[in-house]
Design a protein around this motif. Structure first.
Motif, PDB file in Angstrom:
ATOM      1  N   GLY A 282       0.763  -1.267   0.000  1.00 16.59           N
ATOM      2  CA  GLY A 282       0.000   0.000   0.000  1.00 16.59           C
ATOM      3  C   GLY A 282       0.784   1.303   0.000  1.00 16.59           C
ATOM      4  O   GLY A 282       0.286   2.319   0.476  1.00 16.59           O
ATOM      5  N   SER A 286       7.417   2.612  -0.991  1.00 17.46           N
ATOM      6  CA  SER A 286       7.843   3.888  -1.562  1.00 17.46           C
ATOM      7  C   SER A 286       7.980   4.934  -0.465  1.00 17.46           C
ATOM      8  O   SER A 286       8.842   5.809  -0.551  1.00 17.46           O
ATOM      9  CB  SER A 286       6.949   4.305  -2.729  1.00 17.46           C
ATOM     10  N   VAL A 304       0.585   2.533  -6.622  1.00 17.75           N
ATOM     11  CA  VAL A 304      -0.052   1.756  -5.570  1.00 17.75           C
ATOM     12  C   VAL A 304      -1.315   1.189  -6.198  1.00 17.75           C
ATOM     13  O   VAL A 304      -2.305   1.893  -6.389  1.00 17.75           O
ATOM     14  CB  VAL A 304      -0.379   2.628  -4.337  1.00 17.75           C
ATOM     15  N   ARG A 391      -2.195  -7.511  10.361  1.00 17.73           N
ATOM     16  CA  ARG A 391      -2.114  -6.614   9.206  1.00 17.73           C
ATOM     17  C   ARG A 391      -0.868  -5.715   9.184  1.00 17.73           C
ATOM     18  O   ARG A 391      -0.109  -5.716   8.217  1.00 17.73           O
ATOM     19  CB  ARG A 391      -3.380  -5.739   9.155  1.00 17.73           C
TER      20      ARG A 391
ATOM     21  N   GLY B 283       4.307   8.467  -1.075  1.00 21.24           N
ATOM     22  CA  GLY B 283       3.622   7.221  -0.743  1.00 21.24           C
ATOM     23  C   GLY B 283       3.137   7.178   0.701  1.00 21.24           C
ATOM     24  O   GLY B 283       2.467   6.228   1.099  1.00 21.24           O
ATOM     25  N   TYR B 284       3.467   8.209   1.480  1.00 19.14           N
ATOM     26  CA  TYR B 284       3.093   8.170   2.898  1.00 19.14           C
ATOM     27  C   TYR B 284       1.581   8.298   3.087  1.00 19.14           C
ATOM     28  O   TYR B 284       1.004   7.656   3.962  1.00 19.14           O
ATOM     29  CB  TYR B 284       3.837   9.269   3.672  1.00 19.14           C
ATOM     30  N   SER B 286      -0.716   7.168   1.012  1.00 22.38           N
ATOM     31  CA  SER B 286      -1.364   5.889   0.710  1.00 22.38           C
ATOM     32  C   SER B 286      -0.965   4.837   1.741  1.00 22.38           C
ATOM     33  O   SER B 286      -1.766   3.968   2.081  1.00 22.38           O
ATOM     34  CB  SER B 286      -1.117   5.475  -0.740  1.00 22.38           C
ATOM     35  N   HIS B 287       0.231   4.934   2.306  1.00 19.99           N
ATOM     36  CA  HIS B 287       0.601   4.026   3.393  1.00 19.99           C
ATOM     37  C   HIS B 287      -0.336   4.194   4.593  1.00 19.99           C
ATOM     38  O   HIS B 287      -0.837   3.214   5.148  1.00 19.99           O
ATOM     39  CB  HIS B 287       2.052   4.245   3.813  1.00 19.99           C
ATOM     40  N   THR B 290      -3.834   2.813   3.754  1.00 15.27           N
ATOM     41  CA  THR B 290      -3.919   1.350   3.645  1.00 15.27           C
ATOM     42  C   THR B 290      -3.525   0.642   4.944  1.00 15.27           C
ATOM     43  O   THR B 290      -3.643  -0.574   5.031  1.00 15.27           O
ATOM     44  CB  THR B 290      -3.039   0.818   2.493  1.00 15.27           C
ATOM     45  N   SER B 291      -3.076   1.400   5.944  1.00 14.01           N
ATOM     46  CA  SER B 291      -2.812   0.755   7.238  1.00 14.01           C
ATOM     47  C   SER B 291      -4.131   0.441   7.948  1.00 14.01           C
ATOM     48  O   SER B 291      -4.158  -0.322   8.904  1.00 14.01           O
ATOM     49  CB  SER B 291      -1.924   1.648   8.106  1.00 14.01           C
ATOM     50  N   ILE B 292      -5.230   1.015   7.460  1.00 13.21           N
ATOM     51  CA  ILE B 292      -6.555   0.769   8.035  1.00 13.21           C
ATOM     52  C   ILE B 292      -7.168  -0.473   7.385  1.00 13.21           C
ATOM     53  O   ILE B 292      -7.275  -0.543   6.159  1.00 13.21           O
ATOM     54  CB  ILE B 292      -7.482   1.989   7.797  1.00 13.21           C
ATOM     55  N   ALA B 293      -7.575  -1.435   8.205  1.00  9.23           N
ATOM     56  CA  ALA B 293      -8.201  -2.652   7.675  1.00  9.23           C
ATOM     57  C   ALA B 293      -9.483  -2.279   6.936  1.00  9.23           C
ATOM     58  O   ALA B 293     -10.240  -1.424   7.394  1.00  9.23           O
ATOM     59  CB  ALA B 293      -8.514  -3.615   8.813  1.00  9.23           C
ATOM     60  N   GLY B 294      -9.696  -2.886   5.784  1.00 12.29           N
ATOM     61  CA  GLY B 294     -10.914  -2.609   5.012  1.00 12.29           C
ATOM     62  C   GLY B 294     -10.803  -1.412   4.089  1.00 12.29           C
ATOM     63  O   GLY B 294     -11.782  -1.019   3.443  1.00 12.29           O
ATOM     64  N   SER B 295      -9.606  -0.802   4.000  1.00 17.43           N
ATOM     65  CA  SER B 295      -9.453   0.408   3.187  1.00 17.43           C
ATOM     66  C   SER B 295      -9.652   0.152   1.697  1.00 17.43           C
ATOM     67  O   SER B 295      -9.911   1.076   0.936  1.00 17.43           O
ATOM     68  CB  SER B 295      -8.094   1.059   3.440  1.00 17.43           C
ATOM     69  N   LEU B 300      -8.702   3.192  -3.977  1.00 16.43           N
ATOM     70  CA  LEU B 300      -8.395   2.415  -5.185  1.00 16.43           C
ATOM     71  C   LEU B 300      -6.895   2.227  -5.379  1.00 16.43           C
ATOM     72  O   LEU B 300      -6.446   1.252  -5.961  1.00 16.43           O
ATOM     73  CB  LEU B 300      -8.958   3.124  -6.425  1.00 16.43           C
ATOM     74  N   GLY B 301      -6.120   3.205  -4.897  1.00 12.57           N
ATOM     75  CA  GLY B 301      -4.678   3.176  -5.084  1.00 12.57           C
ATOM     76  C   GLY B 301      -4.222   4.532  -5.562  1.00 12.57           C
ATOM     77  O   GLY B 301      -4.911   5.533  -5.345  1.00 12.57           O
ATOM     78  N   GLY B 302      -3.059   4.580  -6.208  1.00 16.56           N
ATOM     79  CA  GLY B 302      -2.582   5.871  -6.673  1.00 16.56           C
ATOM     80  C   GLY B 302      -1.234   5.777  -7.329  1.00 16.56           C
ATOM     81  O   GLY B 302      -0.705   4.684  -7.549  1.00 16.56           O
TER      82      GLY B 302
END
Lengths: 415, 415
Positions: A282, A286, A304, A391, B283-284, B286-287, B290-295, B300-302
């Motif tokens: 995720g 990066s 990502v 996770r 990337g921080y 999106s990190h 995505t550290s949240i479960a169910g995100s 969608l990403g990036g």
């Protein structure tokens, strides 16, 4: 030549803030051979701070106090120190000039609360804080130095690392301890212990080996305590050389090295570039890479690709591969790594796809299943790992494993 | 009803490891109204552990010891506890079964060192560690309970959070303190203090407000200490309601909430999706998301568009915009946010472009200059910020500001 640390703040005692300042100070002192024999955390009340000052051991030569300095009402360290060491508050013009400059750089004006921060006890020597408005202070009593720095880590790191320790080194003498740490990736604590067992059992009393595991990494710290610092150093360096020969390429760095730093250096030395294609990690790969200053020289960026649509549209993964093998598969990992290499023109492509959890697992691909692929000048390779069912831990372990896989591939290429 | 924490480990005293276990334990106890009156860090020698046990205050009811349990030679807590509390080592079948199961899930076999971990002092009650091989232990003496857990945070968090605290709650009584914390983004400590000044000055003695700044966020903790926990709670809740009304949308959450969690919930409630286009934040963003479960339900990403080529090729930024305005500009930030929204089909696009430092600054665009853009159903907006000259801090502050900008835009849309 021993030191004590007193961290001040209810927020630490109630566990809301993690006391990183103490760790930073202890590491800095240790690097200079000064032993921290105790750390304490106390409440931010006059009474608790005073009691901690009263309890400082008579043999202690350096007391580091952090926290309780700042513009708001809950900050009372300065007041307590004034009462303890005597004197009166005096206005320090140089500090106020600095405060005004600092506000100018944020395009704002200091207020009265900020001006108040330029008042310093006459019993102390002020230490200019280039990263904030609250100055550090140095007091002296009965051959012991007391340093006070703010609770904000960014400011304490500066005051201790750039000002106080250099002052100590310049004006005081050096200690006797010496430490060096090797950092390994890919094996657990007990497997490393097996490898080092025979050598470790024959160690002299002056050497001590500690295993320090964290998710994805194990650090091995060798500590020497001989008669002089140079003797300790010689013993430790000799031991480290033996450990390196036994552990081979499980070791990726020393002391404060990080994997992202070593990977970056390996790429830069070879003039090679990298792009990432991250699904389960995720953006953490990066993020780690770009936390290194100068990383734009070798890191182009990445995708990502959390959703399958992004894997297909941006990374040109074949929809059929996802349909037939699933997004968490060798085929898709390789296509992601090759896809990002192609669309960015990088020398290396690094990809992850897995089930980070807690949901999304299946009997065939349980939570923790991760495919990591590296595409590079020597072709493409992917490998599957199982990292368990937590996770955050999965994200971190996948990221470190991916960086280490990349490191090994890059280091195969001649400089 | 007071507790003490004893963290064991040279790695903490020399500052190599940050003592997150103590913070975790303190936070858990505090949430139940149990006051931690002292934390200590001691070396991992029998002598130091024994001395710490001897020094436990007679009024202390709970002692939490972490560290010094594990398969390698530097782990000596269990041995010291056996000598201190008496009894002999007994083999615990249930624990060994669990160790074997655990190794099976990693697709490996336990070795003799792992089997040794199933031996537990007969003077203790073993606490099954579902996350590792080293069991927790509970001892009792003179109306005081002593808990011992391993140094690995992931394991101690489980043992304390899932086993020890629930056991305490079930078998012991409750405390009196109550805390609640509001988390704010976008203003500094002293500006918040100005807003709350009049109210804060009139606070009763049972209430205490603390300002806890960290890069990009300030937490405001209100603590109540009345005669009973329910009285403390009522006082604190009343105060929190007043603070909320004064601070308005500067507050984004409470207690352990994170901005990425609040942003995620806001998106999920409205069935909206997000994609990111990150340059300086690398990337921080999106990190964190995505550290949240169910995100994956809303994220969608990036694209991490570190190089200009990626901004142009993947995000379809107009090369002319970069040429004429520079990569760090309002125009490019907006084109990045709109570009990622378009190429992923997301409802919102969030973009950052800036000079993280330490290099790359110019008189016109000094290090710390960051443009943040949000593109969404209501159009696109960008704003420029100045975050000073420290790289890590810039990345963090830009990320939190970007998430907060997004939060405000998302929350404008009806649920």
């Amino acid at each position: 030549m021993q030191a004590e640390i007193i961290a001040i703040g209810d927020e630490i005692l109630i566990g809301q803030t993690i006391d990183t300042n103490s760790s930073f100070i202890a590491a800095q002192l240790n690097a200079e051979g000064i032993l921290v024999w105790q750390k304490k955390v106390v409440a931010d009340t006059e009474e608790a701070i005073r009691r901690a000052l009263d309890e400082v051991h008579p043999d202690t030569r350096y007391v580091f106090m952090t926290g309780g300095l700042g513009p708001t009402k809950d900050d009372i360290t300065k007041k307590t120190l004034l009462e303890y060491f005597g004197g009166e508050m005096v206005f320090d013009e140089a500090i106020y000039e600095h405060i005004k400059e600092l506000f100018k750089s944020f395009q704002r004006e200091p207020k009265e609360v900020h001006r108040q921060q330029a008042y310093i006890p006459s019993s102390s020597t002020a230490i200019l804080n280039e990263r904030g408005t609250a100055a550090g202070m140095r007091f002296e009593r009965n051959n012991c130095f007391y340093f006070s720095t703010p609770g904000v880590p960014y400011e304490t790191e500066h005051l201790v690392g750039d000002k106080i320790i250099p002052w100590m080194m310049e004006t005081q003498m050096e200690g006797k301890l010496y430490h060096k740490t090797l950092i390994t990736q890919g094996r657990g604590e007990s497997e490393l212990a097996e490898i080092l067992k025979d050598w470790e059992e024959g160690l002299s009393e002056s050497l001590k080996l500690a295993y320090l595991p964290s998710p994805g990494l194990v650090r091995l710290r060798l500590s020497g305590a001989a008669q002089t610092k140079s003797e300790s150093k010689a013993l430790v360096e000799e031991g480290i050389a033996i450990m390196r020969s036994k552990l081979g390429d499980l070791v990726f760095g020393e002391d404060a090295n990080s994997l992202e730093e070593i990977v970056g250096k390996s790429l830069a030395q070879r003039n090679l570039s990298l792009a990432t294609a991250e699904s389960c990690t995720g953006g953490y790969i990066s993020h780690l890479l770009t936390s290194i200053a100068g990383s734009s020289k070798y890191f182009l960026g990445g995708v990502v690709a959390y959703s399958n649509a992004l894997k297909i549209n941006l990374l040109k993964v074949n929809p059929k591969s996802i349909e037939e093998h699933g997004a968490v598969s060798e085929k898709v990992a390789i296509e992601m790594a090759e896809g990002v290499r192609q669309c960015t023109g990088s020398d290396f492509g690094l990809a992850t796809t897995g089930v980070a959890g807690p949901e999304g697992g299946s009997p065939e691909k349980p939570v923790g299943t991760v495919w990591i692929a590296v595409a590079g000048p020597q072709g493409s390779k992917a490998k599957c790992y199982h990292f368990g069912n937590h996770r955050q831990r999965n994200i971190r372990r996948s990221t470190l494993m991916a960086l280490d896989r990349l490191r090994k591939e890059v280091q195969k290429i001649d400089c």
